[in-house]
Design a protein around this motif. Structure first.
Motif, PDB file in Angstrom:
ATOM      1  N   VAL A  61       0.830  -1.219   0.000  1.00  0.00           N
ATOM      2  CA  VAL A  61       0.000   0.000   0.000  1.00  0.00           C
ATOM      3  C   VAL A  61       0.864   1.270   0.000  1.00  0.00           C
ATOM      4  CG1 VAL A  61      -0.186   0.175   2.541  1.00  0.00           C
ATOM      5  CG2 VAL A  61      -2.065   1.018   1.108  1.00  0.00           C
ATOM      6  N   GLU A  62       2.147   1.103   0.324  1.00  0.00           N
ATOM      7  CA  GLU A  62       3.015   2.285   0.442  1.00  0.00           C
ATOM      8  C   GLU A  62       3.703   2.680  -0.872  1.00  0.00           C
ATOM      9  OE1 GLU A  62       4.588   2.010   5.043  1.00  0.00           O
ATOM     10  OE2 GLU A  62       5.481   0.617   3.617  1.00  0.00           O
ATOM     11  N   VAL A  63       3.585   1.847  -1.909  1.00  0.00           N
ATOM     12  CA  VAL A  63       4.364   2.145  -3.122  1.00  0.00           C
ATOM     13  C   VAL A  63       3.497   2.220  -4.366  1.00  0.00           C
ATOM     14  CG1 VAL A  63       6.542   1.185  -2.292  1.00  0.00           C
ATOM     15  CG2 VAL A  63       4.924  -0.314  -3.452  1.00  0.00           C
ATOM     16  N   VAL A  64       3.961   3.031  -5.287  1.00  0.00           N
ATOM     17  CA  VAL A  64       3.307   3.106  -6.586  1.00  0.00           C
ATOM     18  C   VAL A  64       4.360   3.529  -7.606  1.00  0.00           C
ATOM     19  CG1 VAL A  64       2.553   5.536  -6.309  1.00  0.00           C
ATOM     20  CG2 VAL A  64       1.262   4.008  -7.807  1.00  0.00           C
ATOM     21  N   VAL A  91       4.939   6.295   0.064  1.00  0.00           N
ATOM     22  CA  VAL A  91       4.334   7.151   1.094  1.00  0.00           C
ATOM     23  C   VAL A  91       4.086   6.247   2.295  1.00  0.00           C
ATOM     24  CG1 VAL A  91       2.403   8.653   1.716  1.00  0.00           C
ATOM     25  CG2 VAL A  91       3.157   8.526  -0.666  1.00  0.00           C
ATOM     26  N   HIS A  92       4.620   6.637   3.441  1.00  0.00           N
ATOM     27  CA  HIS A  92       4.523   5.747   4.593  1.00  0.00           C
ATOM     28  C   HIS A  92       3.064   5.444   4.942  1.00  0.00           C
ATOM     29  CE1 HIS A  92       5.128   3.993   8.555  1.00  0.00           C
ATOM     30  NE2 HIS A  92       6.367   3.781   8.165  1.00  0.00           N
ATOM     31  N   GLU A  93       2.872   4.218   5.396  1.00  0.00           N
ATOM     32  CA  GLU A  93       1.512   3.748   5.722  1.00  0.00           C
ATOM     33  C   GLU A  93       0.775   4.682   6.700  1.00  0.00           C
ATOM     34  OE1 GLU A  93       1.534  -0.024   7.731  1.00  0.00           O
ATOM     35  OE2 GLU A  93      -0.114  -0.742   6.467  1.00  0.00           O
ATOM     36  N   ARG A  94       1.548   5.371   7.547  1.00  0.00           N
ATOM     37  CA  ARG A  94       0.849   6.236   8.517  1.00  0.00           C
ATOM     38  C   ARG A  94       0.088   7.361   7.823  1.00  0.00           C
ATOM     39  NH1 ARG A  94       5.839   9.078   8.888  1.00  0.00           N
ATOM     40  NH2 ARG A  94       6.869   7.255   9.777  1.00  0.00           N
ATOM     41  N   HIS A  95       0.424   7.606   6.532  1.00  0.00           N
ATOM     42  CA  HIS A  95      -0.301   8.639   5.781  1.00  0.00           C
ATOM     43  C   HIS A  95      -1.318   8.032   4.813  1.00  0.00           C
ATOM     44  CE1 HIS A  95       2.614  11.420   7.367  1.00  0.00           C
ATOM     45  NE2 HIS A  95       3.609  10.810   6.759  1.00  0.00           N
ATOM     46  N   ALA A  96      -1.468   6.698   4.885  1.00  0.00           N
ATOM     47  CA  ALA A  96      -2.296   6.027   3.878  1.00  0.00           C
ATOM     48  C   ALA A  96      -3.719   6.586   3.860  1.00  0.00           C
ATOM     49  CB  ALA A  96      -2.316   4.525   4.130  1.00  0.00           C
ATOM     50  N   LYS A  97      -4.211   6.956   5.033  1.00  0.00           N
ATOM     51  CA  LYS A  97      -5.586   7.474   5.075  1.00  0.00           C
ATOM     52  C   LYS A  97      -5.619   8.951   5.451  1.00  0.00           C
ATOM     53  CE  LYS A  97      -7.562   3.037   6.163  1.00  0.00           C
ATOM     54  NZ  LYS A  97      -8.229   2.198   7.121  1.00  0.00           N
ATOM     55  N   ALA A  98      -4.494   9.618   5.218  1.00  0.00           N
ATOM     56  CA  ALA A  98      -4.453  11.055   5.552  1.00  0.00           C
ATOM     57  C   ALA A  98      -5.081  11.827   4.393  1.00  0.00           C
ATOM     58  CB  ALA A  98      -3.010  11.485   5.801  1.00  0.00           C
ATOM     59  N   PHE A  99      -6.382  11.660   4.258  1.00  0.00           N
ATOM     60  CA  PHE A  99      -7.063  12.235   3.092  1.00  0.00           C
ATOM     61  C   PHE A  99      -7.129  13.765   3.144  1.00  0.00           C
ATOM     62  CE2 PHE A  99      -9.261   7.968   3.450  1.00  0.00           C
ATOM     63  CZ  PHE A  99      -8.396   7.373   2.531  1.00  0.00           C
ATOM     64  N   ASP A 100      -6.864  14.309   4.328  1.00  0.00           N
ATOM     65  CA  ASP A 100      -6.894  15.771   4.434  1.00  0.00           C
ATOM     66  C   ASP A 100      -5.565  16.412   4.023  1.00  0.00           C
ATOM     67  OD1 ASP A 100      -5.675  14.513   6.529  1.00  0.00           O
ATOM     68  OD2 ASP A 100      -6.224  16.030   8.026  1.00  0.00           O
ATOM     69  N   LEU A 101      -4.519  15.587   3.747  1.00  0.00           N
ATOM     70  CA  LEU A 101      -3.238  16.173   3.296  1.00  0.00           C
ATOM     71  C   LEU A 101      -3.471  16.864   1.958  1.00  0.00           C
ATOM     72  CD1 LEU A 101      -0.398  13.512   3.770  1.00  0.00           C
ATOM     73  CD2 LEU A 101      -0.438  15.858   4.647  1.00  0.00           C
ATOM     74  N   GLU A 158      -6.759   4.969  -0.820  1.00  0.00           N
ATOM     75  CA  GLU A 158      -5.858   4.777   0.326  1.00  0.00           C
ATOM     76  C   GLU A 158      -4.430   4.550  -0.177  1.00  0.00           C
ATOM     77  OE1 GLU A 158      -8.300   2.018   3.020  1.00  0.00           O
ATOM     78  OE2 GLU A 158      -6.187   1.580   3.435  1.00  0.00           O
ATOM     79  N   GLY A 159      -3.458   5.032   0.558  1.00  0.00           N
ATOM     80  CA  GLY A 159      -2.065   4.693   0.254  1.00  0.00           C
ATOM     81  C   GLY A 159      -1.466   5.515  -0.872  1.00  0.00           C
ATOM     82  N   ALA A 160      -0.273   5.053  -1.304  1.00  0.00           N
ATOM     83  CA  ALA A 160       0.494   5.805  -2.308  1.00  0.00           C
ATOM     84  C   ALA A 160      -0.281   5.988  -3.611  1.00  0.00           C
ATOM     85  CB  ALA A 160       1.820   5.082  -2.582  1.00  0.00           C
ATOM     86  N   GLU A 161      -1.140   5.027  -3.937  1.00  0.00           N
ATOM     87  CA  GLU A 161      -1.922   5.143  -5.176  1.00  0.00           C
ATOM     88  C   GLU A 161      -2.785   6.397  -5.210  1.00  0.00           C
ATOM     89  OE1 GLU A 161      -3.988   1.763  -7.116  1.00  0.00           O
ATOM     90  OE2 GLU A 161      -3.285   0.668  -5.368  1.00  0.00           O
ATOM     91  N   GLY A 162      -3.094   6.905  -4.040  1.00  0.00           N
ATOM     92  CA  GLY A 162      -3.928   8.103  -3.948  1.00  0.00           C
ATOM     93  C   GLY A 162      -3.239   9.354  -4.460  1.00  0.00           C
ATOM     94  N   TRP A 163      -1.931   9.227  -4.767  1.00  0.00           N
ATOM     95  CA  TRP A 163      -1.211  10.385  -5.326  1.00  0.00           C
ATOM     96  C   TRP A 163      -1.091  10.283  -6.850  1.00  0.00           C
ATOM     97  CZ3 TRP A 163      -0.753   9.583  -0.171  1.00  0.00           C
ATOM     98  CH2 TRP A 163      -0.657  10.721   0.651  1.00  0.00           C
ATOM     99  N   GLN A 164      -1.656   9.214  -7.424  1.00  0.00           N
ATOM    100  CA  GLN A 164      -1.591   9.106  -8.889  1.00  0.00           C
ATOM    101  C   GLN A 164      -2.455  10.187  -9.521  1.00  0.00           C
ATOM    102  OE1 GLN A 164      -1.477   4.612 -10.285  1.00  0.00           O
ATOM    103  NE2 GLN A 164      -3.073   4.951  -8.780  1.00  0.00           N
ATOM    104  N   LEU A 165      -2.020  10.606 -10.685  1.00  0.00           N
ATOM    105  CA  LEU A 165      -2.809  11.601 -11.411  1.00  0.00           C
ATOM    106  C   LEU A 165      -3.526  10.955 -12.592  1.00  0.00           C
ATOM    107  CD1 LEU A 165      -0.237  14.547 -11.516  1.00  0.00           C
ATOM    108  CD2 LEU A 165      -2.065  14.172  -9.857  1.00  0.00           C
ATOM    109  N   SER A 166      -2.743  10.229 -13.388  1.00  0.00           N
ATOM    110  CA  SER A 166      -3.260   9.753 -14.676  1.00  0.00           C
ATOM    111  C   SER A 166      -3.279   8.236 -14.739  1.00  0.00           C
ATOM    112  CB  SER A 166      -2.355  10.258 -15.799  1.00  0.00           C
ATOM    113  OG  SER A 166      -2.280  11.656 -15.776  1.00  0.00           O
ATOM    114  N   ASN A 167      -3.975   7.721 -15.724  1.00  0.00           N
ATOM    115  CA  ASN A 167      -3.977   6.257 -15.896  1.00  0.00           C
ATOM    116  C   ASN A 167      -2.586   5.789 -16.316  1.00  0.00           C
ATOM    117  OD1 ASN A 167      -4.563   5.318 -19.093  1.00  0.00           O
ATOM    118  ND2 ASN A 167      -5.033   7.439 -18.611  1.00  0.00           N
TER     119      ASN A 167
END
Ligand SMILES: Cc1ncc(COP(=O)(O)O)c(C=O)c1O
Length: 424
Positions: A97-100, A258-268, A293-302
């Motif tokens: 969950v921490e990598v993408v 992105v470290h797991e502790r931020h996986a659900k930090a949706f307010d970042l 959730e997790g690093a995937e949440g920082w993806q922009l494009s397909n």
């Protein structure tokens, strides 16, 4: 056993090398009908022989299936990037969950700093090293300016007290203890591109967090070179490219942790795009952004499928070899290079990289005593003799024997050729 300085010793080491057959899984560039002595995996890793087929299969699926390849391809494109998570996590010591893998290194660095460099009040500064890679420096300065701040006030540039390229961890810890309350983000390399120093991620992250700072690492020269424990290091984020030790081709799609502790930090605060949206509702095409959730949440494009296919070929090889075995060979191979250089060329060459194997990867950075112009000439002559290393201004030759495809004989021949060029 022959003497350590003999050619037969190199042959013996190659015969006994449990990873020796991996070289056959790569295309080694040719020079006058023979394998080049390729010591440049720190710049661009060699192409795995399986890469072509991986790319071809995606081209074929596109030919056969058109848009249906998103679901019906051999490796459907829709979740294409997901198959990389576990493999990447194994290479960098993270949870899936921490990598993408996405974008390129500098883009990922910007995405991460958008979330993790949040200057406020007294805490506005960014700690980097003075000798940081230019792209990193441009990126951190740009981020400082995006916040309406002045890089002259907000960048702290780390140097060693001794003035040497090597920066002791204690000095970083001491600086964080005294100035940490003004620092918003610590952004340091995993392995320094020029000196080859490997930084202690865990100790730096601990000291940064103790001082209340966020911490991220540029692992361009560390991933696939050192066995990392990114999750345990505690770093908030890390970014890297996949074209060096990860052998995924020029400009390859890059990695991000992105470290797991931020996986659900949706307010970042983050830059958003549809591929970072929760996949269960992504295709409802709503207006509200709901991050994954997790690093995937920082993806922009397909995912760029044709760009990612070479990474799969490479990760399969890493899975087969395993980072512990690679590191074991790397220590021996670089140790052997160091030994030969010291025994045969000590009067002509300084090794800038630390002599402590625990604080370096496979690269050694060399400085010739002859001075810049003569050193540059030696570098050109090395190239003409079939040796590929790389040159970094003002006067450094970097060589990186890579355990996946370099042999002890490569190292022996390199030193022999170098000796022929520098010893009159
Ligand atoms: C340490 C380091 N940081 C950043 C970069 C820039 O990478 P990219 O062009 O993939 O963004 C490189 C490229 O070699 C690098 O070595």
């Amino acid at each position: 056993m022959p003497s350590k300085l003999d050619r037969d010793y190199a042959l013996e080491l190659d015969r006994a090398d449990p990873l020796g057959s991996y070289r056959q899984r790569f295309h080694v560039p040719q020079h006058e009908g023979k394998d080049e002595i390729y010591l440049c995996g720190n710049s661009l890793g060699l192409q795995p022989r399986s890469t072509e087929q991986h790319v071809r299969e995606e081209l074929e699926d596109w030919q056969r299936l058109g848009v249906k390849g998103h679901f019906a391809g051999r490796r459907p494109w829709m979740p294409y990037h997901e198959q990389f998570a576990e493999r990447t996590a194994r290479v960098v010591g993270a949870r899936p969950v921490e990598v993408v893998n996405m974008n390129s290194l500098t883009v990922n660095l910007h995405l991460m700093m958008t979330s993790f460099y949040r200057p406020a009040g007294k805490r506005r500064k960014l700690l980097i090293e003075r000798g940081s890679f230019p792209s990193d420096r441009y990126a951190v300065e740009a981020q400082v300016r995006l916040h309406g701040l002045d890089p002259d006030d907000c960048l702290i540039e780390l140097t060693a007290r001794s003035g040497d390229p090597f920066i002791p961890t204690e000095e970083i810890e001491a600086l964080l203890a005294t100035d940490g309350d003004e620092i918003a983000l610590v952004m340091l390399p995993g392995v320094q591109y020029y000196s080859g120093q490997a930084f202690d991620l865990r100790r730096i992250a601990a000291a940064a967090h103790k001082a209340g700072c966020k911490v991220g690492f540029d692992l361009a020269h560390a991933v696939g070179n050192l066995p990392l424990q990114l999750h345990d290091s505690g770093a908030d984020f890390a970014v890297w490219c996949n074209y060096k030790y990860m052998n995924s081709g020029p400009g390859a799609v890059a990695g991000c942790f992105v470290h797991e502790r931020h996986a659900k930090a949706f307010d970042l605060p983050r830059l958003a795009g549809w591929w970072g949206h929760d996949k269960s509702s992504r295709f409802r095409m709503g207006h509200e952004f709901v991050p994954m959730e997790g690093a995937e949440g920082w993806q922009l494009s397909n995912p760029p499928v044709l760009g990612l296919a070479p990474l799969l070929a490479s990760l399969e090889i890493f899975d087969d070899a395993g980072m512990p075995a690679l590191r074991e060979k790397s220590l021996k191979l670089t140790g052997y290079l160091e030994h030969l250089l010291k025994e045969r060329l000590a009067e002509h060459i300084d090794i800038l990289t630390t002599a402590d194997p625990a604080q370096r990867g496979c690269q050694l950075s060399l400085r010739l005593h002859k001075g810049r112009d003569a050193a540059r000439q030696v570098f050109d002559e090395l190239e003409a003799a079939g040796v590929t290393g790389d040159w970094r201004e003002p006067d450094v030759i970097r060589v990186a024997p890579v355990p996946l495809y370099n042999s002890y004989m490569d190292v022996f021949r390199f030193v022999e050729i170098l000796e022929g060029l520098v010893v009159e």
